[in-house]
Design a protein around this motif. Sequence first.
Motif, PDB file in Angstrom:
ATOM      1  N   PRO A 235     -18.242  -5.153  -8.094  1.00 49.89           N
ATOM      2  CA  PRO A 235     -18.693  -5.966  -9.228  1.00 49.89           C
ATOM      3  C   PRO A 235     -17.616  -6.061 -10.313  1.00 49.89           C
ATOM      4  O   PRO A 235     -17.035  -5.050 -10.710  1.00 49.89           O
ATOM      5  N   GLY A 236     -17.347  -7.282 -10.771  1.00 51.36           N
ATOM      6  CA  GLY A 236     -16.329  -7.497 -11.791  1.00 51.36           C
ATOM      7  C   GLY A 236     -14.912  -7.552 -11.261  1.00 51.36           C
ATOM      8  O   GLY A 236     -13.959  -7.679 -12.036  1.00 51.36           O
ATOM      9  N   ALA A 237     -14.742  -7.457  -9.934  1.00 55.22           N
ATOM     10  CA  ALA A 237     -13.403  -7.455  -9.351  1.00 55.22           C
ATOM     11  C   ALA A 237     -12.765  -8.831  -9.444  1.00 55.22           C
ATOM     12  O   ALA A 237     -13.439  -9.866  -9.430  1.00 55.22           O
ATOM     13  N   ILE A 238     -11.446  -8.825  -9.533  1.00 57.42           N
ATOM     14  CA  ILE A 238     -10.651 -10.045  -9.580  1.00 57.42           C
ATOM     15  C   ILE A 238      -9.810 -10.093  -8.315  1.00 57.42           C
ATOM     16  O   ILE A 238      -9.163  -9.108  -7.951  1.00 57.42           O
ATOM     17  N   CYS A 239      -9.825 -11.209  -7.631  1.00 56.29           N
ATOM     18  CA  CYS A 239      -9.065 -11.326  -6.398  1.00 56.29           C
ATOM     19  C   CYS A 239      -7.581 -11.516  -6.709  1.00 56.29           C
ATOM     20  O   CYS A 239      -7.210 -12.316  -7.576  1.00 56.29           O
ATOM     21  N   LEU A 240      -6.744 -10.759  -6.007  1.00 48.81           N
ATOM     22  CA  LEU A 240      -5.291 -10.912  -6.085  1.00 48.81           C
ATOM     23  C   LEU A 240      -4.812 -11.265  -4.686  1.00 48.81           C
ATOM     24  O   LEU A 240      -4.446 -10.398  -3.887  1.00 48.81           O
ATOM     25  N   PRO A 241      -4.840 -12.552  -4.335  1.00 49.39           N
ATOM     26  CA  PRO A 241      -4.534 -12.956  -2.966  1.00 49.39           C
ATOM     27  C   PRO A 241      -3.030 -13.025  -2.708  1.00 49.39           C
ATOM     28  O   PRO A 241      -2.341 -13.908  -3.190  1.00 49.39           O
ATOM     29  N   ALA A 270     -15.627 -13.019  -0.294  1.00 47.06           N
ATOM     30  CA  ALA A 270     -14.638 -14.036   0.055  1.00 47.06           C
ATOM     31  C   ALA A 270     -13.502 -14.037  -0.956  1.00 47.06           C
ATOM     32  O   ALA A 270     -13.730 -13.931  -2.164  1.00 47.06           O
ATOM     33  N   PRO A 271     -12.255 -14.145  -0.504  1.00 47.34           N
ATOM     34  CA  PRO A 271     -11.133 -14.241  -1.443  1.00 47.34           C
ATOM     35  C   PRO A 271     -11.204 -15.527  -2.244  1.00 47.34           C
ATOM     36  O   PRO A 271     -11.687 -16.553  -1.762  1.00 47.34           O
ATOM     37  N   THR A 272     -10.755 -15.476  -3.479  1.00 49.81           N
ATOM     38  CA  THR A 272     -10.770 -16.639  -4.359  1.00 49.81           C
ATOM     39  C   THR A 272      -9.397 -16.811  -4.994  1.00 49.81           C
ATOM     40  O   THR A 272      -8.574 -15.898  -5.008  1.00 49.81           O
ATOM     41  N   ALA A 273      -9.156 -17.988  -5.533  1.00 48.86           N
ATOM     42  CA  ALA A 273      -7.923 -18.231  -6.280  1.00 48.86           C
ATOM     43  C   ALA A 273      -7.975 -17.471  -7.605  1.00 48.86           C
ATOM     44  O   ALA A 273      -9.047 -17.107  -8.088  1.00 48.86           O
ATOM     45  N   SER A 274      -6.819 -17.229  -8.193  1.00 47.24           N
ATOM     46  CA  SER A 274      -6.752 -16.585  -9.501  1.00 47.24           C
ATOM     47  C   SER A 274      -5.460 -17.005 -10.184  1.00 47.24           C
ATOM     48  O   SER A 274      -4.524 -17.472  -9.543  1.00 47.24           O
ATOM     49  N   ALA A 275      -5.418 -16.868 -11.502  1.00 47.75           N
ATOM     50  CA  ALA A 275      -4.245 -17.254 -12.288  1.00 47.75           C
ATOM     51  C   ALA A 275      -3.774 -16.074 -13.117  1.00 47.75           C
ATOM     52  O   ALA A 275      -4.589 -15.369 -13.724  1.00 47.75           O
ATOM     53  N   TRP A 276      -2.442 -15.877 -13.165  1.00 50.09           N
ATOM     54  CA  TRP A 276      -1.834 -14.719 -13.819  1.00 50.09           C
ATOM     55  C   TRP A 276      -0.845 -15.226 -14.851  1.00 50.09           C
ATOM     56  O   TRP A 276       0.168 -15.845 -14.512  1.00 50.09           O
ATOM     57  N   GLU A 277      -1.166 -14.995 -16.117  1.00 52.60           N
ATOM     58  CA  GLU A 277      -0.406 -15.566 -17.226  1.00 52.60           C
ATOM     59  C   GLU A 277       0.327 -14.472 -18.008  1.00 52.60           C
ATOM     60  O   GLU A 277      -0.291 -13.554 -18.547  1.00 52.60           O
ATOM     61  N   ILE A 278       1.646 -14.567 -18.047  1.00 49.28           N
ATOM     62  CA  ILE A 278       2.458 -13.685 -18.874  1.00 49.28           C
ATOM     63  C   ILE A 278       2.673 -14.355 -20.228  1.00 49.28           C
ATOM     64  O   ILE A 278       3.152 -15.489 -20.304  1.00 49.28           O
ATOM     65  N   VAL A 279       2.292 -13.660 -21.290  1.00 47.81           N
ATOM     66  CA  VAL A 279       2.506 -14.171 -22.646  1.00 47.81           C
ATOM     67  C   VAL A 279       3.890 -13.729 -23.112  1.00 47.81           C
ATOM     68  O   VAL A 279       4.234 -12.542 -23.052  1.00 47.81           O
ATOM     69  N   PRO A 281       7.169 -14.490 -26.223  1.00 46.68           N
ATOM     70  CA  PRO A 281       7.326 -14.998 -27.597  1.00 46.68           C
ATOM     71  C   PRO A 281       7.526 -16.518 -27.602  1.00 46.68           C
ATOM     72  O   PRO A 281       8.534 -17.034 -27.117  1.00 46.68           O
ATOM     73  N   GLY A 282       6.528 -17.231 -28.100  1.00 50.12           N
ATOM     74  CA  GLY A 282       6.620 -18.684 -28.177  1.00 50.12           C
ATOM     75  C   GLY A 282       6.441 -19.404 -26.869  1.00 50.12           C
ATOM     76  O   GLY A 282       6.677 -20.621 -26.778  1.00 50.12           O
ATOM     77  N   MET A 283       6.013 -18.702 -25.815  1.00 49.81           N
ATOM     78  CA  MET A 283       5.907 -19.295 -24.485  1.00 49.81           C
ATOM     79  C   MET A 283       4.801 -18.630 -23.679  1.00 49.81           C
ATOM     80  O   MET A 283       4.332 -17.545 -24.019  1.00 49.81           O
ATOM     81  N   ARG A 284       4.413 -19.296 -22.583  1.00 57.07           N
ATOM     82  CA  ARG A 284       3.497 -18.710 -21.605  1.00 57.07           C
ATOM     83  C   ARG A 284       3.977 -19.091 -20.210  1.00 57.07           C
ATOM     84  O   ARG A 284       4.331 -20.250 -19.957  1.00 57.07           O
ATOM     85  N   LEU A 285       3.997 -18.124 -19.302  1.00 56.22           N
ATOM     86  CA  LEU A 285       4.343 -18.386 -17.907  1.00 56.22           C
ATOM     87  C   LEU A 285       3.134 -18.047 -17.052  1.00 56.22           C
ATOM     88  O   LEU A 285       2.634 -16.922 -17.092  1.00 56.22           O
ATOM     89  N   THR A 286       2.651 -19.018 -16.280  1.00 60.46           N
ATOM     90  CA  THR A 286       1.435 -18.839 -15.490  1.00 60.46           C
ATOM     91  C   THR A 286       1.700 -19.130 -14.025  1.00 60.46           C
ATOM     92  O   THR A 286       2.305 -20.153 -13.689  1.00 60.46           O
ATOM     93  N   LEU A 287       1.232 -18.234 -13.151  1.00 61.86           N
ATOM     94  CA  LEU A 287       1.236 -18.468 -11.709  1.00 61.86           C
ATOM     95  C   LEU A 287      -0.211 -18.512 -11.233  1.00 61.86           C
ATOM     96  O   LEU A 287      -0.988 -17.596 -11.512  1.00 61.86           O
ATOM     97  N   THR A 288      -0.565 -19.564 -10.524  1.00 66.01           N
ATOM     98  CA  THR A 288      -1.899 -19.692  -9.946  1.00 66.01           C
ATOM     99  C   THR A 288      -1.776 -19.578  -8.440  1.00 66.01           C
ATOM    100  O   THR A 288      -0.997 -20.303  -7.814  1.00 66.01           O
ATOM    101  N   LEU A 289      -2.537 -18.647  -7.854  1.00 65.84           N
ATOM    102  CA  LEU A 289      -2.446 -18.344  -6.433  1.00 65.84           C
ATOM    103  C   LEU A 289      -3.644 -18.907  -5.677  1.00 65.84           C
ATOM    104  O   LEU A 289      -4.789 -18.770  -6.120  1.00 65.84           O
ATOM    105  N   SER A 290      -3.392 -19.528  -4.531  1.00 66.98           N
ATOM    106  CA  SER A 290      -4.471 -19.989  -3.666  1.00 66.98           C
ATOM    107  C   SER A 290      -5.211 -18.781  -3.093  1.00 66.98           C
ATOM    108  O   SER A 290      -4.701 -17.650  -3.129  1.00 66.98           O
TER     109      SER A 290
END
Length: 467
Positions: A235-241, A270-279, A281-290
Amino acid sequence: MTRTAHTLAYAGSSALTGSGTGRSLGLETAGGLTPAGAEAHPRFFAGFLSEPQAAARGLLAVADVAAARWFRRTRGASLDPVVTANGDRLRFESFSGCCGVYARLDVLPEGLRGADTGHGTTNVDVNNPLREALSRITDGDPLHLRVGPEELAVTTLDGPVVEKKVPLPDRWLRGFAESQGITAGFDLRAELTATEAVRFLRSLPRGPAAGGAAGGPLWVVPAGRTLRPTTRPAPGAICLPGPERLTALQRVLRQATALRVYGPVPDGSAPTASAWEIVLPGMRLTLTLSPEADRGFSGEGSVLEALATDTASEDADLVSVLLAWEPRIEPADLAAQSGLPVERVRAALTLLGTAGKVGYDLADASWFHRELPYDARRAERHNPRLVAARALLAEGAVTFDGPATAQVASGERRYLVRESGGAMSCTCQWWADYRGRRGPCKHALATRMARRAATPATTTATTGDAR
């Protein structure tokens, strides 16, 4: 798989020139769209970066994803990153060759200094010499950034100096577009401080043997100030595919100030997609995984319902005229301008996402305007399930047994489609395999379209939570 050759024509090669206080990063642009229409080499920005090293490493991370394939690891050409200028920020986007990872670097207003930002979308040249130069940038000296040609009068050139031709498969187009619709249903699931983010990301396996199998999914659960790996979706788990697909984030860990993780409501095991965002300074880098390393975004089917509605296409045409390269699109404002209900505006935005005309920003929880430089109509035209459903509808293959059941003749077989609480099930093999996790099957989609056609007075565009 259908492929076309996409030609990127640049007035020159991108380069990092000068040294010390005279350093200048020039990113050359290919043909793109602006408020004035199509331009051969649009110019979007000329000013300084507040955090040169973070920006350089973030851009390299986006380029890393564009050149990567985590499934069927074969060499091949990659598409140069797409850049969108939204008037106050720059967004650099890419998509992996295997169609399973979407990357975006958002350089926010506080990350840009000394000039106004334009409006429009195009590709930018990121070549190997530039990559090597960017990897050596430090924060010790100011860095001037130019996105676009040095001279505005580029139309006087006899022709492009640099030309790249890359294969652009339909699967890539569908995946780039579909990833936007999927993330529109995500919520913030966890947030880590810089220290915990670095510790967690560096603890992840980087090889293909993650999770006991090549590219296998893991799950993580919030535990105090960090994330704890688990072998099953508690419960509450986040998929890291496929945790190895987060490797590109390693480039920016020194500059990270936080890590945010986004995902859908957990769906059983079932595995799900997830998004990982690094904050940054003045920017954001996001990777979204299938959902899986060998499963690209192109087959997820999350936007099929929006594509199949009777009103969404006309609504999308109306809404697209009202877009003005905004960094944040407010559905309520568009509803007031268009005269459409908010729910139909949201469905239209979902459809525009499949056409590459809008992207989705998780941090802002809103759509943003951009125009991907490809024939957007192909994303819908080459969606197999949608094409098949429309063929079934044209053949009159759908017969209603009652208000919630229908028979669909497909080939030599007939399938029973049931509707309950807005969700549809089918007796076909697709439903047995995925149970709606990858969108509706062609029979359910044809049934939905037939029922809407039979009751036009009550037709309402259907979409997920697009905020």
